[in-house]
Design an enzyme around this catalytic site. Sequence first.
Site, short mmCIF file in Angstrom:
data_model
loop_
_atom_site.label_atom_id
_atom_site.label_comp_id
_atom_site.label_asym_id
_atom_site.label_seq_id
_atom_site.Cartn_x
_atom_site.Cartn_y
_atom_site.Cartn_z
N SER A 184 -1.84 -10.04 14.44
CA SER A 184 -2.49 -9.83 15.73
C SER A 184 -2.10 -10.94 16.68
O SER A 184 -2.32 -12.13 16.38
CB SER A 184 -4.01 -9.83 15.54
N HIS A 231 0.46 -6.24 16.19
CA HIS A 231 -0.86 -5.71 16.58
C HIS A 231 -1.24 -6.37 17.90
O HIS A 231 -1.39 -7.58 18.00
CB HIS A 231 -1.87 -6.02 15.48
N ASP A 233 -3.81 -6.73 20.74
CA ASP A 233 -5.24 -6.56 21.04
C ASP A 233 -5.49 -6.63 22.55
O ASP A 233 -5.21 -7.64 23.19
CB ASP A 233 -6.05 -7.66 20.35
N MET A 237 -8.35 -6.45 25.46
CA MET A 237 -9.79 -6.57 25.72
C MET A 237 -10.03 -6.71 27.22
O MET A 237 -9.25 -7.36 27.91
CB MET A 237 -10.33 -7.82 25.02
N HIS A 247 -4.15 -1.94 20.22
CA HIS A 247 -5.57 -1.71 19.92
C HIS A 247 -6.36 -1.91 21.21
O HIS A 247 -6.55 -3.03 21.66
CB HIS A 247 -6.01 -2.72 18.84
N MET A 269 -9.50 -2.20 23.29
CA MET A 269 -10.95 -2.45 23.27
C MET A 269 -11.37 -2.49 24.73
O MET A 269 -11.70 -3.55 25.29
CB MET A 269 -11.24 -3.78 22.55
N MET A 275 -12.62 -1.46 11.66
CA MET A 275 -12.94 -2.84 12.05
C MET A 275 -13.78 -3.48 10.94
O MET A 275 -14.83 -2.94 10.57
CB MET A 275 -13.72 -2.86 13.35
N GLY A 296 -13.77 -8.22 19.48
CA GLY A 296 -13.94 -9.16 20.59
C GLY A 296 -13.29 -10.51 20.37
O GLY A 296 -12.79 -11.11 21.32
N PHE A 297 -13.27 -10.96 19.13
CA PHE A 297 -12.75 -12.31 18.89
C PHE A 297 -11.98 -12.38 17.57
O PHE A 297 -12.35 -11.70 16.61
CB PHE A 297 -13.89 -13.34 18.86
N ASP A 324 -8.84 -4.33 10.16
CA ASP A 324 -8.66 -5.35 11.20
C ASP A 324 -9.87 -6.27 11.26
O ASP A 324 -10.98 -5.84 11.59
CB ASP A 324 -8.48 -4.61 12.55
N GLY A 325 -9.64 -7.56 10.97
CA GLY A 325 -10.69 -8.57 11.12
C GLY A 325 -10.98 -9.32 9.83
O GLY A 325 -11.31 -8.71 8.82
N SER A 330 -5.69 -14.95 12.88
CA SER A 330 -5.81 -16.39 12.62
C SER A 330 -5.17 -16.80 11.30
O SER A 330 -4.59 -17.89 11.21
CB SER A 330 -7.29 -16.80 12.66
C1 DX5 Z 1 -10.80 -8.40 16.94
C2 DX5 Z 1 -9.34 -7.96 16.97
C3 DX5 Z 1 -8.58 -8.39 15.76
C4 DX5 Z 1 -8.53 -9.86 15.57
C5 DX5 Z 1 -8.18 -10.19 14.17
O1 DX5 Z 1 -11.46 -7.82 17.99
O2 DX5 Z 1 -9.25 -6.56 17.06
O3 DX5 Z 1 -7.28 -7.83 15.78
O4 DX5 Z 1 -7.63 -10.50 16.41
O5 DX5 Z 1 -8.22 -11.58 14.05
P1 DX5 Z 1 -8.50 -12.31 12.68
O6 DX5 Z 1 -7.42 -11.91 11.74
O7 DX5 Z 1 -8.43 -13.75 13.06
O8 DX5 Z 1 -9.85 -11.87 12.23
ZN ZN Z 2 -7.30 -5.49 16.71
#
Ligand code: DX5
Ligand code: ZN
Length: 221
Positions: free
Chosen positions: A10, A35, A37, A39, A69, A71, A140, A145-146, A178-179, A201
């Site tokens: 991501s 990926h 993201d 937002m 993705h 959001m 998810m 969000g983060f 994801d997450g 991360s």
């Molecule tokens: C969260 C995102 C994820 C996120 C994953 O809203 O959709 O893609 O970046 O990050 P990690 O792997 O750090 O949980």
């Molecule tokens: Zn994502």
Amino acid sequence: MRSKSLIAPSILSANFARLGEEINSVMSAGADWIHFDVMDNHYVPNLTVGPMVCKSLRDDGIKDFIDVHLMIEPVNDLAKSFASAGADLISFHPEAVESSKETIDIIKACSCKVGIAINPDTSLSVLDEIINEIDLILLMSVYPGFGGQEFIEDTIEKIQAARNLIDKQDHKIYLEVDGGINNETISRVSKAGADVFVAGSAIFGSSDYEQTIESFRQKIS
Ligand code: DX5
Ligand code: ZN
């Protein structure tokens, strides 16, 4: 049918000042998809990047599979913009649209693959009427969000349920999670039936992308 396992870093945890280089680094370190993201500080309380950044990456020569993705809310116009900007697959959250069927048709008409993103508190029953139309389920395992959040353990059962559902279909559907995917969680996620693993991360926060991706592969094989 389960596809070959795919690792999708991501970009949320990448160094945005060097985004193109970061993408080239993870892809040459063995990643499969990017990926992306998106937002909007409305559907989720955070703000990232739009289609211009996706197009810049394409214009700069990035040819890898871009898994967008969304959001965001509303979805339809920006989904079209992402398709024109070079997205290969676009996932959206059904809560953010008036009609999932309509949004799926819009994305497919742009020749993109389509995914449905399912929040931790959303039931798999949102797929009931549309499972025949989609290419990917994005489960998810954190609240969107983060990056850097902890994996929600209840997701394991949902992955198993989604795997059963997919195995009853006669067309290919990816099961992406994801997450909170890292060296500690990835084998459980794989055993439960996922085949696309998003990690932000755990990859971009590591000092050696190749070693991290290789250790993921060992845990999912
Ligand atoms: C969260 C995102 C994820 C996120 C994953 O809203 O959709 O893609 O970046 O990050 P990690 O792997 O750090 O949980
Ligand atoms: Zn994502």
